[in-house]
Design a protein around this motif. Structure first.
Motif, short mmCIF file in Angstrom:
data_model
loop_
_atom_site.label_atom_id
_atom_site.label_comp_id
_atom_site.label_asym_id
_atom_site.label_seq_id
_atom_site.Cartn_x
_atom_site.Cartn_y
_atom_site.Cartn_z
N TRP A 2 -1.22 -0.75 -15.96
CA TRP A 2 -0.61 -2.08 -15.97
C TRP A 2 -0.64 -2.63 -17.39
O TRP A 2 -1.64 -2.55 -18.08
CB TRP A 2 -1.36 -3.03 -15.05
CG TRP A 2 -1.47 -2.53 -13.66
CD1 TRP A 2 -2.56 -1.95 -13.08
CD2 TRP A 2 -0.46 -2.54 -12.67
NE1 TRP A 2 -2.30 -1.60 -11.81
CE2 TRP A 2 -1.02 -1.95 -11.50
CE3 TRP A 2 0.87 -2.97 -12.61
CZ2 TRP A 2 -0.31 -1.79 -10.33
CZ3 TRP A 2 1.57 -2.83 -11.45
CH2 TRP A 2 1.00 -2.24 -10.33
N PRO A 3 0.48 -3.26 -17.85
CA PRO A 3 0.52 -3.79 -19.20
C PRO A 3 -0.30 -5.06 -19.32
O PRO A 3 -0.61 -5.72 -18.35
CB PRO A 3 2.02 -4.08 -19.41
CG PRO A 3 2.54 -4.33 -18.04
CD PRO A 3 1.74 -3.44 -17.13
N GLU A 38 5.03 -5.72 -10.69
CA GLU A 38 5.33 -5.12 -11.99
C GLU A 38 6.20 -6.03 -12.84
O GLU A 38 6.02 -6.12 -14.06
CB GLU A 38 6.01 -3.76 -11.80
CG GLU A 38 5.07 -2.67 -11.34
CD GLU A 38 5.77 -1.34 -11.14
OE1 GLU A 38 7.02 -1.35 -11.06
OE2 GLU A 38 5.09 -0.30 -11.06
N SER A 39 7.13 -6.74 -12.22
CA SER A 39 7.99 -7.65 -12.99
C SER A 39 7.19 -8.83 -13.52
O SER A 39 7.50 -9.36 -14.59
CB SER A 39 9.17 -8.13 -12.13
OG SER A 39 8.78 -9.16 -11.25
N ALA A 42 5.17 -7.50 -16.48
CA ALA A 42 6.01 -7.11 -17.61
C ALA A 42 6.48 -8.30 -18.43
O ALA A 42 7.23 -8.12 -19.40
CB ALA A 42 7.23 -6.32 -17.10
N GLN A 43 6.05 -9.50 -18.09
CA GLN A 43 6.46 -10.69 -18.83
C GLN A 43 5.97 -10.63 -20.28
O GLN A 43 4.89 -10.11 -20.56
CB GLN A 43 5.89 -11.95 -18.16
CG GLN A 43 6.47 -12.25 -16.80
CD GLN A 43 7.93 -12.64 -16.88
OE1 GLN A 43 8.31 -13.69 -17.41
NE2 GLN A 43 8.79 -11.78 -16.36
N THR A 44 6.78 -11.18 -21.18
CA THR A 44 6.38 -11.22 -22.59
C THR A 44 5.19 -12.15 -22.79
O THR A 44 4.47 -12.03 -23.79
CB THR A 44 7.56 -11.68 -23.46
OG1 THR A 44 8.09 -12.91 -22.93
CG2 THR A 44 8.67 -10.64 -23.48
N ARG A 113 12.20 -10.49 -17.96
CA ARG A 113 10.94 -10.33 -18.68
C ARG A 113 10.58 -11.50 -19.59
O ARG A 113 9.41 -11.69 -19.94
CB ARG A 113 10.94 -9.01 -19.48
CG ARG A 113 12.04 -8.91 -20.53
CD ARG A 113 12.11 -7.50 -21.12
NE ARG A 113 10.84 -7.08 -21.66
CZ ARG A 113 10.47 -7.30 -22.93
NH1 ARG A 113 11.29 -7.95 -23.75
NH2 ARG A 113 9.31 -6.88 -23.37
#
Length: 311
Positions: A2-3, A38-39, A42-44, A113
């Protein structure tokens, strides 16, 4: 897997001080829940926490949700003992949120994102805003959202606009957690419209003129369930009356909203039944009509006459 940058508390750091709590109601939709989570990740600008509120899903879906969130830092799963609808789930998640801002995301929707970053910027620039929304799009399976323009325009959403139509899809909204209003839990349809009208009395609402969220489900009325259309219209009528009694709307505003809703409802129902009729006609197997024989002319009769023996 996960980011994001995990903190010691298990959540993510959010730049600028304001922490964003993501609330996702879930009911028997574990297949698309991972895509939604995931979306959000994935946010900045990463979320402070992700709160999934399960509305008494079947054991198989609940087990999948548990497995999915087990490896996500800052994620929590709240399991409801009985099914109570998405409004109750969102309120439960809202009350459990520890961030200063709350964002709503349905399990079958996704975010662009840069959604959180753009909306956070608006909230920081304009302290009078109670919430920020934006355009909502629809995607085909496997399709991704387009990038936001470098300078996406935005405008305010006054109460008068919300009386005409609900332009704020729930997954597009970022609201200040300190707001007093909540989703009405006894309303199964258009409960979000009720909340936006109440929020418009607490502060200003801005709307980003670009798609910040999108979904994969069809609009109400295209699924073949006419009862959903009727119940949604009835719910919207009752919402305006309830807000009038609570002093949120004046009698004039309520009558205006009813008139607009009647016109929009007639159009929605006409579109719904036209869609059903088109589908029904396409399924009919009507045999092609038999064509009558071509008329016989004197010339064609001479050509077809058998030759006689001239001997």
């Amino acid at each position: 897997m996960w980011p994001g940058e995990a903190t010691q508390s298990g959540g993510f750091e959010t730049r600028g001080g304001e922490r964003v709590s993501v609330v996702i109601p879930h009911f028997n939709d574990s297949s698309s829940l991972e895509r939604a989570v995931e979306s959000a990740l994935a946010q900045t600008v990463a979320p402070h926490e992700i709160i999934v509120v399960d509305d008494a899903s079947e054991p198989a879906h609940l087990d999948r949700a548990r497995c999915l969130l087990r490896g996500v830092p800052g994620a929590r799963l709240i399991e409801r003992p009985s099914n109570s609808g998405p409004a109750r789930c969102r309120n439960v998640g809202w009350e459990a949120a520890t961030g200063e801002l709350v964002a709503f995301l349905d399990s079958d929707d996704v975010w662009q994102r840069e959604k959180t970053e753009r909306q956070l910027q608006l909230l920081r620039e304009r302290p009078e805003l109670i919430a920020v929304s934006g355009a909502y799009g629809r995607l085909q399976t496997g399709e991704a959202m387009a990038d936001l323009p470098a300078r996406a325009a935005h405008r305010d959403v006054p109460t008068s606009h919300l009386l005409i139509r609900n332009s704020m899809a729930t997954p597009t909204v970022l609201v200040r957690a300190r707001a007093r209003s909540r989703f009405p839990e006894r309303v199964r349809f258009a409960e979000d419209h009720h909340l936006w009208l109440e929020l418009s009395r607490e502060g200003a609402i801005a709307w980003v003129e670009a798609p910040v969220a999108a979904g994969f489900k069809r609009p109400v009325g295209e699924s073949g369930l006419s009862g959903h259309v009727w119940r949604m219209l009835a719910s919207e009528f009752s919402i305006f009356e309830r807000l009038r009694r609570a002093g949120v709307l004046t009698a004039r505003q309520t009558m205006f909203a009813w008139a607009v809703l009647t016109l929009r409802g007639s159009r929605r129902l006409a579109k719904h039944y036209a869609h059903r009729a088109t589908r029904a006609i396409s399924k009919l197997r009507i045999p092609a009509p038999a064509l009558p024989p071509a008329p016989q002319t004197a010339r064609s009769a001479r050509k077809r006459a058998p030759e006689t023996d001239k001997r």
